[in-house]
Enzyme design. Structure first.
Site, mmCIF file in Angstrom:
data_model
loop_
_atom_site.group_PDB
_atom_site.id
_atom_site.type_symbol
_atom_site.label_atom_id
_atom_site.label_comp_id
_atom_site.label_asym_id
_atom_site.label_seq_id
_atom_site.Cartn_x
_atom_site.Cartn_y
_atom_site.Cartn_z
ATOM 1 N N ARG A 1 23.006 69.463 -9.010
ATOM 2 C CA ARG A 1 22.265 69.997 -10.179
ATOM 3 C C ARG A 1 22.967 69.863 -11.522
ATOM 4 O O ARG A 1 22.511 70.442 -12.497
ATOM 5 C CB ARG A 1 21.910 71.469 -9.954
ATOM 6 C CG ARG A 1 21.198 71.774 -8.658
ATOM 7 C CD ARG A 1 19.875 71.070 -8.539
ATOM 8 N NE ARG A 1 19.133 71.490 -7.347
ATOM 9 C CZ ARG A 1 18.235 70.734 -6.749
ATOM 10 N NH1 ARG A 1 17.956 69.527 -7.202
ATOM 11 N NH2 ARG A 1 17.592 71.170 -5.692
ATOM 12 N N ASP B 1 21.069 67.363 2.746
ATOM 13 C CA ASP B 1 20.088 67.445 1.655
ATOM 14 C C ASP B 1 20.264 68.785 0.928
ATOM 15 O O ASP B 1 19.287 69.421 0.524
ATOM 16 C CB ASP B 1 18.652 67.280 2.187
ATOM 17 C CG ASP B 1 17.646 67.028 1.064
ATOM 18 O OD1 ASP B 1 18.063 66.912 -0.109
ATOM 19 O OD2 ASP B 1 16.437 66.966 1.360
HETATM 20 ZN ZN LIG Z 1 14.433 63.544 -0.729
#
Ligand SMILES: [Zn+2]
Length: 437
Positions: free
Chosen positions: A72, A313
């Site tokens: 981020r 992820d």
């Molecule tokens: Zn993705």
């Protein structure tokens, strides 16, 4: 770090040393000198006490590599920073991570690739790599400056978060990327079919009254890309595959010798659409949680070697965002600090594979896909001393409040699990120790 073990010489004794690339699985020692792997075997050398780690009963393996995380930064530092994400990474046993480019601004030029690398170096936790966007602003129209980003050390290219919709753009991207030998990672999803879906399309979405995403959205793009890549033969990698159909497509492509690799998350192995029943947004991910049958097919694919890499992820979000209605909450969950025991639960406890096979999917296999040089996920002499030491039997309870990540969006909070990271060592330096957490 104010720890005692802070030089680049280290002896790890009596652990079960697993190095899949070099076919090692035996109880022995690992010696690191000047930050690099020096010797694996029985070491007689006398070393000062603070440079010895006793690892009996533990597994000693090359440091884990996660080729799919979201930190981020730049843009959403309140959700996660490269610093906080790196702390989470080492706590989960990861010595290398690859950041996705869907930040704000998008990582799509040399400067932003260098920025991620620099912040990673300054944090001195895990190695931090970055992929660059495949197309400008991830819009799927115009190719990004891949050559310049390759020169700056990009680990590959992806528009992750969305797939490249236009087949001719994708074909160009594969051709162009193949010139640099870097991987093209695709978030396979045909948006005309996934639409505004928020969970798997089917009986469950009807029952809950939520718009669904068809498995075909994933499978069509995957199939298309593989056809495009038949003649181009770029390094093509399908991200977070989630359906039985995807497994079948990849299995067939591999049999035909078409270059394709793929990855799977812990949540797509362990959770399915039925867990969404309470409208808890910690179960909202993209691709969505599918069915029992898909879980089983993914596990079967791991067993058969169809799955190349295990990834998290890791997708941090603010609690205030995840508390929105299911329809409006963002997709994604965090995963770095709970990955090892969850992969263990999905794959080892059920007898799908053994530890050397699991370790390979966390180390040498992603390293090969990425082509990362110094940290190849092995104990080959001369490589950086990037090492994870974990206790495969230690039981603990996942508690998001103890996470180093800034985010708390994790559906596994409260789960009783087995397998705990004890030490994470990068370049011969202890960057995480569970005794100090
Ligand atoms: Zn993705």
């Amino acid at each position: 770090m104010g720890n005692k073990i802070n030089t680049n010489e280290l002896l790890i004794k009596n652990g079960r040393v697993i190095d899949p690339l070099n076919n090692i699985d035996s109880v022995c020692d690992v010696l690191i000198e000047e930050g690099r792997i020096c010797y694996v075997g029985k070491v007689q050398k006398q070393m000062p006490e603070d440079k010895v780690i006793e690892a009996s009963g533990k597994i000693v393996c090359p440091g884990f590599i996660d080729m799919h995380v979201h930190f981020r930064e730049p843009g959403d530092e309140e959700e996660e920073t490269i610093r906080s994400g790196s702390h989470a990474a080492v706590a989960g046993g990861y010595t290398s991570v690859v950041c996705m480019p869907n930040t704000d601004p998008t990582i799509q030029d040399e400067t932003s690739i260098e920025f991620v690398h620099r912040m990673g170096r300054q944090t001195r936790k895990t190695h931090v790599y970055a992929m660059g966007a495949l197309t400008k602003d991830r819009k799927g129209v115009e190719l990004s400056e891949m050559g310049l980003m390759a020169g700056a050390g990009a680990a590959g290219f992806t528009d992750d978060g969305t797939g490249v919709q236009d087949a001719s753009v994708m074909r160009k991207a594969l051709k162009y990327a193949s010139m640099f030998g870097l991987v093209v990672s695709q978030h396979c999803q045909d948006s005309s079919l996934s639409g505004n879906g928020v969970i798997n399309a089917g009986f469950n979405s009807m029952l809950l009254g939520l718009p669904g995403m068809s498995p075909l959205a994933e499978e069509l793009m995957l199939w298309r890309d593989i056809q495009l890549n038949k003649s181009i033969r770029a390094k093509y990698h399908a991200q977070h595959i989630s359906t039985k159909g995807s497994v079948d497509i990849i299995r067939k492509a591999k049999q035909e010798g078409i270059p394709v690799t793929c990855e799977v998350t812990p949540h797509h192995l362990l959770l399915n659409e039925q867990t969404v029943a309470e409208y808890d947004t910690n179960y909202k991910m993209n691709p969505p949680l599918r069915t029992d049958e898909d879980n089983a097919a993914l596990k079967e694919a791991v067993k058969d070697g169809i799955i190349d890499a295990l990834i998290t992820d890791h997708a941090p979000h603010l609690q205030s965002e995840k508390e929105l209605e299911f329809l409006y909450a963002p997709f994604g969950i965090i995963g770095l600090e709970s990955a090892l025991p969850l992969f263990g639960k999905a794959l080892i406890e059920d007898g799908i594979i053994d530890w050397p096979e699991l370790v390979a999917m966390l180390t040498c296999k992603p390293a090969e896909i990425l082509g990362i040089d110094e940290t190849k996920g092995s104990f080959t002499k001369g490589k950086w001393g990037d090492i994870t030491i974990f206790d495969p039997e230690e039981k603990w309870q996942i508690d998001v409040n103890k996470f180093f990540s800034k985010a708390r969006n994790c559906p596994f909070h409260g789960w009783d699990v087995k397998g705990k990271v004890c030490y994470t060592i990068v370049g011969g330096e202890v960057r995480y120790s569970s005794e100090r957490d």
